[in-house]
Design a protein around this motif. Structure first.
Motif, short mmCIF file in Angstrom:
data_model
loop_
_atom_site.label_atom_id
_atom_site.label_comp_id
_atom_site.label_asym_id
_atom_site.label_seq_id
_atom_site.Cartn_x
_atom_site.Cartn_y
_atom_site.Cartn_z
N GLY A 315 5.11 1.05 16.78
CA GLY A 315 4.19 1.41 17.84
C GLY A 315 2.84 1.83 17.30
O GLY A 315 2.54 1.64 16.12
N LEU A 316 2.04 2.43 18.18
CA LEU A 316 0.72 2.94 17.82
C LEU A 316 0.51 4.30 18.46
O LEU A 316 1.13 4.63 19.48
CB LEU A 316 -0.39 1.99 18.30
N LEU A 317 -0.40 5.08 17.87
CA LEU A 317 -0.82 6.36 18.44
C LEU A 317 -2.27 6.24 18.89
O LEU A 317 -3.06 5.52 18.28
CB LEU A 317 -0.68 7.48 17.41
N PHE A 318 -2.61 6.96 19.96
CA PHE A 318 -4.01 7.03 20.38
C PHE A 318 -4.42 8.49 20.49
O PHE A 318 -3.57 9.38 20.56
CB PHE A 318 -4.23 6.30 21.71
N VAL A 319 -5.70 8.74 20.48
CA VAL A 319 -6.21 10.11 20.53
C VAL A 319 -5.83 10.74 21.87
O VAL A 319 -6.20 10.23 22.93
CB VAL A 319 -7.74 10.13 20.36
N ALA A 320 -5.08 11.83 21.82
CA ALA A 320 -4.60 12.48 23.04
C ALA A 320 -5.77 12.86 23.94
O ALA A 320 -6.76 13.44 23.48
CB ALA A 320 -3.78 13.72 22.69
N GLY A 321 -5.66 12.51 25.22
CA GLY A 321 -6.69 12.86 26.19
C GLY A 321 -7.89 11.94 26.22
O GLY A 321 -8.82 12.16 27.01
N ASP A 322 -7.90 10.89 25.41
CA ASP A 322 -9.06 10.00 25.30
C ASP A 322 -8.74 8.66 25.99
O ASP A 322 -8.07 7.80 25.41
CB ASP A 322 -9.39 9.78 23.83
N ALA A 323 -9.24 8.49 27.21
CA ALA A 323 -8.97 7.27 27.97
C ALA A 323 -9.59 6.04 27.31
O ALA A 323 -9.03 4.94 27.40
CB ALA A 323 -9.49 7.42 29.40
N THR A 324 -10.73 6.23 26.65
CA THR A 324 -11.37 5.10 25.99
C THR A 324 -10.52 4.58 24.84
O THR A 324 -10.31 3.36 24.69
CB THR A 324 -12.76 5.51 25.45
N ASP A 325 -9.98 5.50 24.04
CA ASP A 325 -9.14 5.07 22.92
C ASP A 325 -7.83 4.47 23.43
O ASP A 325 -7.33 3.49 22.86
CB ASP A 325 -8.85 6.26 22.00
N LEU A 326 -7.27 5.05 24.49
CA LEU A 326 -6.06 4.49 25.08
C LEU A 326 -6.31 3.06 25.56
O LEU A 326 -5.50 2.15 25.30
CB LEU A 326 -5.58 5.37 26.24
N ALA A 327 -7.43 2.84 26.24
CA ALA A 327 -7.75 1.49 26.73
C ALA A 327 -7.93 0.52 25.57
O ALA A 327 -7.46 -0.63 25.63
CB ALA A 327 -9.03 1.54 27.58
N GLU A 328 -8.56 0.98 24.50
CA GLU A 328 -8.78 0.11 23.34
C GLU A 328 -7.46 -0.26 22.67
O GLU A 328 -7.24 -1.42 22.29
CB GLU A 328 -9.70 0.81 22.35
N LYS A 329 -6.56 0.72 22.53
CA LYS A 329 -5.26 0.44 21.91
C LYS A 329 -4.43 -0.49 22.81
O LYS A 329 -3.72 -1.38 22.31
CB LYS A 329 -4.50 1.75 21.65
N LEU A 330 -4.52 -0.31 24.10
CA LEU A 330 -3.82 -1.21 25.02
C LEU A 330 -4.36 -2.63 24.89
O LEU A 330 -3.60 -3.60 24.82
CB LEU A 330 -3.99 -0.72 26.47
N ARG A 331 -5.69 -2.75 24.88
CA ARG A 331 -6.30 -4.08 24.76
C ARG A 331 -5.86 -4.77 23.48
O ARG A 331 -5.52 -5.96 23.46
CB ARG A 331 -7.83 -3.94 24.78
N SER A 332 -5.80 -3.99 22.39
CA SER A 332 -5.40 -4.55 21.10
C SER A 332 -3.96 -5.05 21.13
O SER A 332 -3.65 -6.15 20.65
CB SER A 332 -5.57 -3.49 20.01
#
Length: 401
Positions: A315-332
């Motif tokens: 899996g992957l981790l994203f910066v907690a509370g950061d919607a931009t990073d979550l969106a980027e990890k999802l896109r990837s």
């Protein structure tokens, strides 16, 4: 050894209590009675208490007294209870039955949890948190054993009950999460659990809205409980306001037996928890259930998940509370279906090899044996297949008084 599990709050078929613990012990041929506020069909070595229906009819304040009378009537060797509000009952039970072993199961970081309870007035939350902390101290001091679901919560108890602790993680049961490739993974993303601001639901919706503006609309399955009707209305409105209704399937709380089939329709399992105190300690059980169903995991980068998520492997981790990073990890991840599939396979392999309930049950039985021996209440002896007097005809462990 006769074991009695007790809850006045959770349903009888709670995932941790019924599926992971009681059924797991029964599979080892240890007789278990479950005292809970509803009924279930008796199974080999696992039966409901005859007091269950009476407990279910009682109001919540009266259930503590009913539970105490029922526990005494069951006359068990070991009592394992699951609710913090039952600590006074457990201390009373210990005083009335000093020969019995009494164990408290701490499902959550309850002192931190009290600080986030939506139904509790904010001015009362610190007092409630302190009160539960004091009750935990009493349980650690005067009861025979403490079981936690997380290492960080175990560390809290280690300050005053170091010799009495066992950590029983909420790993999946292999009989429930049997390996089965679904006919089709119809959803890109799956989330199972509480839906609220603290659980990261609206953070996820913000990330999905960002993807939609970029022309990407993954299909999403959301299921779980909300903070009452107002909470569900807020989630529904959040989906509508962001224009995400066409891509999101919203369901309520699922029975545990339905969880594997429901999750298996997805490709990526989401754990978007916010960085509040509770989630700095509690390990999200949904993470392991995703892996058990062959999904890759995308989780907030918090200490509990960090221990299990190997970035790029399962899996992957994203910066907690950061919607931009979550969106980027999802896109990837959405752009790399082969990688996502490999992550899911790796996660499933880890569940099969180490993160499963069957291994946990062996540890729980050993813990029961150790605290029973320390109390000098009962000597547990393995089944004697030659037919001596210590052998139990149904197998498992016997109690020699």
């Amino acid at each position: 050894m006769k074991v009695c599990h007790i809850t006045t709050v959770h349903p009888a078929q709670d995932a941790r209590i019924f599926y992971r613990m009681c059924r797991g012990l029964a599979a080892k041929q240890i007789p278990v009675t479950l005292l809970a506020p509803d009924w279930f069909q008796e199974e080999p070595s696992l039966r409901p208490s005859t007091w269950n229906r009476r407990l279910g009819r009682a109001s919540r304040p009266r259930r503590i007294g009913v539970a105490l009378r029922a526990a005494l009537a069951e006359n068990a060797t070991l009592y394992h209870f699951h609710d913090p509000e039952l600590i006074p009952m457990a201390l009373t039970l210990k005083a009335l039955r000093p020969s019995a072993v009494v164990v408290y199961d701490v499902h959550e970081d309850y002192p931190s949890m009290m600080l986030e309870k939506y139904w509790l007035p904010r001015r009362l939350r610190p007092t409630a948190s302190t009160g539960i902390g004091m009750a935990h101290w009493a349980a650690g001091k005067f009861l025979d054993g403490i079981v936690t679901a997380d290492g960080a919560v175990a560390e809290d108890f280690a300050k005053f009950a170091a010799e009495k602790i066992f950590c029983f993680y909420n790993f999946p049961s292999m009989d429930v999460f049997a390996a089965a490739e679904p006919a089709a993974r119809s959803a890109d993303l799956v989330y199972l659990g509480g839906m609220s601001e603290r659980a990261g639901t609206f953070l996820l919706l913000d990330a999905l809205a960002r993807l939609a503006r970029q022309g990407s609309r993954p299909t999403v399955r959301l299921a779980g409980y909300t903070d009452g009707e107002k909470g569900r209305a807020a989630v529904t409105e959040g989906i509508r306001a962001r224009g995400l209704g066409s891509q999101i399937e919203l369901a309520g709380r699922l029975a545990h037996a339905r969880v594997p089939e429901w999750i298996s329709a997805g490709r990526i399992g989401l754990v978007p928890l916010q960085a509040i105190a509770k989630f700095q300690k509690n390990i999200p059980s949904k993470m392991f259930e995703y892996w058990a169903c062959g999904l890759a995991v995308l989780a907030s980068d918090l200490p509990p998940a960090r221990r299990f998520v190997s970035s790029g492997e399962n899996g992957l981790l994203f910066v907690a509370g950061d919607a931009t990073d979550l969106a980027e990890k999802l896109r990837s991840l959405l752009a790399k279906p082969d990688l996502v599939q490999a992550m899911g396979r790796n996660g499933r392999r880890q569940i099969e090899n180490q993160w499963n309930n069957e291994k946990q049950i062996d540890g729980l039985i050993d813990f029961y044996r150790r605290i029973a021996a320390r109390r000098q209440v009962t000597k547990l002896t393995p089944i004697d297949v030659t037919g001596s007097q210590t052998a139990n005809s149904r197998g498992g462990w016997n109690s020699n008084q």
